[in-house]
Design a protein around this motif. Structure first.
Motif, PDB file in Angstrom:
ATOM      1  N   VAL A   1      -4.353   8.937   7.880  1.00 41.73           N
ATOM      2  CA  VAL A   1      -3.500   9.315   6.755  1.00 41.73           C
ATOM      3  C   VAL A   1      -2.606  10.425   7.268  1.00 41.73           C
ATOM      4  O   VAL A   1      -3.084  11.492   7.643  1.00 41.73           O
ATOM      5  CB  VAL A   1      -4.345   9.798   5.552  1.00 41.73           C
TER       6      VAL A   1
ATOM      7  N   PHE B   1      -1.955   8.221  -0.192  1.00 35.27           N
ATOM      8  CA  PHE B   1      -3.414   8.170  -0.176  1.00 35.27           C
ATOM      9  C   PHE B   1      -3.978   8.721  -1.489  1.00 35.27           C
ATOM     10  O   PHE B   1      -4.908   8.150  -2.057  1.00 35.27           O
ATOM     11  CB  PHE B   1      -3.963   8.946   1.024  1.00 35.27           C
TER      12      PHE B   1
ATOM     13  N   TYR C   1      -9.531   3.675   6.104  1.00 29.33           N
ATOM     14  CA  TYR C   1      -8.235   4.256   6.439  1.00 29.33           C
ATOM     15  C   TYR C   1      -8.367   4.866   7.832  1.00 29.33           C
ATOM     16  O   TYR C   1      -9.186   5.748   8.043  1.00 29.33           O
ATOM     17  CB  TYR C   1      -7.852   5.347   5.438  1.00 29.33           C
TER      18      TYR C   1
ATOM     19  N   SER D   1       0.819  -1.214   0.000  1.00 32.90           N
ATOM     20  CA  SER D   1       0.000   0.000   0.000  1.00 32.90           C
ATOM     21  C   SER D   1       0.848   1.256   0.000  1.00 32.90           C
ATOM     22  O   SER D   1       0.390   2.312  -0.406  1.00 32.90           O
ATOM     23  CB  SER D   1      -0.951   0.011   1.196  1.00 32.90           C
TER      24      SER D   1
ATOM     25  N   GLY E   1      -1.359   5.076   8.603  1.00 31.34           N
ATOM     26  CA  GLY E   1      -1.441   4.397   7.320  1.00 31.34           C
ATOM     27  C   GLY E   1      -0.596   5.113   6.282  1.00 31.34           C
ATOM     28  O   GLY E   1       0.512   5.548   6.561  1.00 31.34           O
TER      29      GLY E   1
END
Length: 99
Positions: free
Chosen positions: A44, A65, A41, A13, A59
């Motif tokens: 971020v 993102f 999510y 990812s 994340g």
């Protein structure tokens, strides 16, 4: 084994291999077009910007993102929560490859 899989998915990812990873998972896990994909999510951000937060709780970065969202828009039909609720109420159906 779960920790290894989770670590591998996090690495994918965060890389430019996200599109390929999503495509691979789609072919293996949900070949049906009528499956609603729901992504979540939790945070971020950049770990360096939040030194008080354990890095594992963060994340993708904002840039990563943005790449994820662009990949989703290219490969899926993005639907709103309102759309999903209407279908749950029995009004219509979602388009194929809904996310």
């Amino acid at each position: 084994m779960v920790a290894i899989l989770k670590s591998a998915l996090q690495a994918v990812s965060r890389s430019r291999l996200f599109d390929a990873g999503v495509s691979f998972m789609e072919r293996r896990l949900s070949p049906q077009d009528d499956t609603l994909r729901v992504l979540m999510y939790h945070r971020v951000d950049r770990p360096a910007d939040k030194p008080h937060v354990w890095p594992g709780m963060i994340g993708p970065s904002p840039e990563e993102f943005a790449r994820h969202v662009a990949a989703l828009a290219r490969n899926y039909q993005v639907v709103s929560l309102a759309d999903v609720l209407e279908v749950a109420r029995g009004n219509g159906s979602l388009p194929p490859r809904s996310v």
